[in-house]
Design an enzyme around this catalytic site. Structure first.
Site, PDB file in Angstrom:
ATOM      1  N   ASP A 143      51.497  57.363  35.180  1.00 35.18           N
ATOM      2  CA  ASP A 143      51.390  58.468  36.146  1.00 35.18           C
ATOM      3  C   ASP A 143      52.256  58.200  37.369  1.00 35.18           C
ATOM      4  O   ASP A 143      52.897  59.110  37.905  1.00 35.18           O
ATOM      5  CB  ASP A 143      49.936  58.645  36.595  1.00 35.18           C
ATOM      6  CG  ASP A 143      49.005  59.006  35.455  1.00 35.18           C
ATOM      7  OD1 ASP A 143      49.458  59.669  34.510  1.00 35.18           O
ATOM      8  OD2 ASP A 143      47.825  58.622  35.517  1.00 35.18           O
ATOM      9  N   ASP A 147      43.028  54.893  32.892  1.00 34.13           N
ATOM     10  CA  ASP A 147      43.425  54.919  34.302  1.00 34.13           C
ATOM     11  C   ASP A 147      42.693  53.804  35.029  1.00 34.13           C
ATOM     12  O   ASP A 147      41.560  53.458  34.677  1.00 34.13           O
ATOM     13  CB  ASP A 147      43.083  56.266  34.945  1.00 34.13           C
ATOM     14  CG  ASP A 147      43.896  57.417  34.366  1.00 34.13           C
ATOM     15  OD1 ASP A 147      45.070  57.196  34.036  1.00 34.13           O
ATOM     16  OD2 ASP A 147      43.349  58.527  34.248  1.00 34.13           O
TER      17      ASP A 147
END
Length: 199
Positions: free
Chosen positions: A178, A144
């Protein structure tokens, strides 16, 4: 929308997602960040579990989560194929394509990153290191990097339970995959009457 167009959307999102993760993994140490704006930063973190870093406890928790994701992506893939076959509305096929691409992007991390990268603790990771990866097959961590702390400050004392504590909005760090899932779900909620027309 044809399966060809849906596939192009999926491939494009996967390419952007995996290129961005590869760049971060091979150029940043874990926890390193670049402040683009006060409200937007590139911050390298790794997610071992589900959304917001939640984990399934136990020795086989990670393996169970990865296998569940693979089964889920099979179901989403069938839904996409069936929707195209039934000539479903374009917005529905677009949303399923976004969710499918995002889910597949994170599955790639979970399945393969543990064996193709070494760890990023205090060092920049290497692709296919001689000493082997930081984990095993199905035990990779999701990369991420997108962080949007839009507001940070101490909450007023009069707010029950949380008054006087420091609060950040928006705190989660996420990635392109995401984002694709979130956009797909939001569009599905906003245009649900178009996506699922009553006969």
């Amino acid at each position: 929308m044809s399966i060809k167009k849906a596939s192009l959307i999926i491939i494009l999102i996967l390419l952007i997602d995996q290129i961005s993760k590869y760049y971060i993994k091979t150029n940043f140490m874990l926890g390193e960040e670049i402040r683009v704006f006060d409200w937007f930063r590139i911050l390298f973190v790794e997610n071992e579990g589900m959304a917001w870093g939640a984990k399934i406890p136990g020795e086989y928790g990670k393996l169970f989560l990865t296998l569940f994701r693979i089964v889920a992506i099979g179901g989403i893939g069938y839904w996409l194929w069936d929707s195209v076959r039934k000539n479903a509305p374009k917005i529905l096929i677009l949303c399923i394509s976004l969710v499918f691409a995002g889910a597949l992007g994170n599955i790639i991390d979970s399945v393969f990153y543990g064996i193709i990268f070494n760890d990023s603790y205090g060092q920049v990771a290497t692709l296919f290191p001689e000493e082997g990866g930081y984990g095993t097959l199905f035990h990779g961590k999701v990369v991420d990097m997108l962080y949007f702390p839009l507001y940070g400050g101490t909450l007023p004392e009069w707010i029950p339970f949380f008054g006087g504590t420091y609060f950040t909005f928006f705190d989660p760090v996420f990635n392109i995959a995401d984002s694709a899932i979130s956009v797909g779900v939001i569009l599905l909620l906003l245009f649900n009457k178009t996506a699922f027309p009553k006969k």
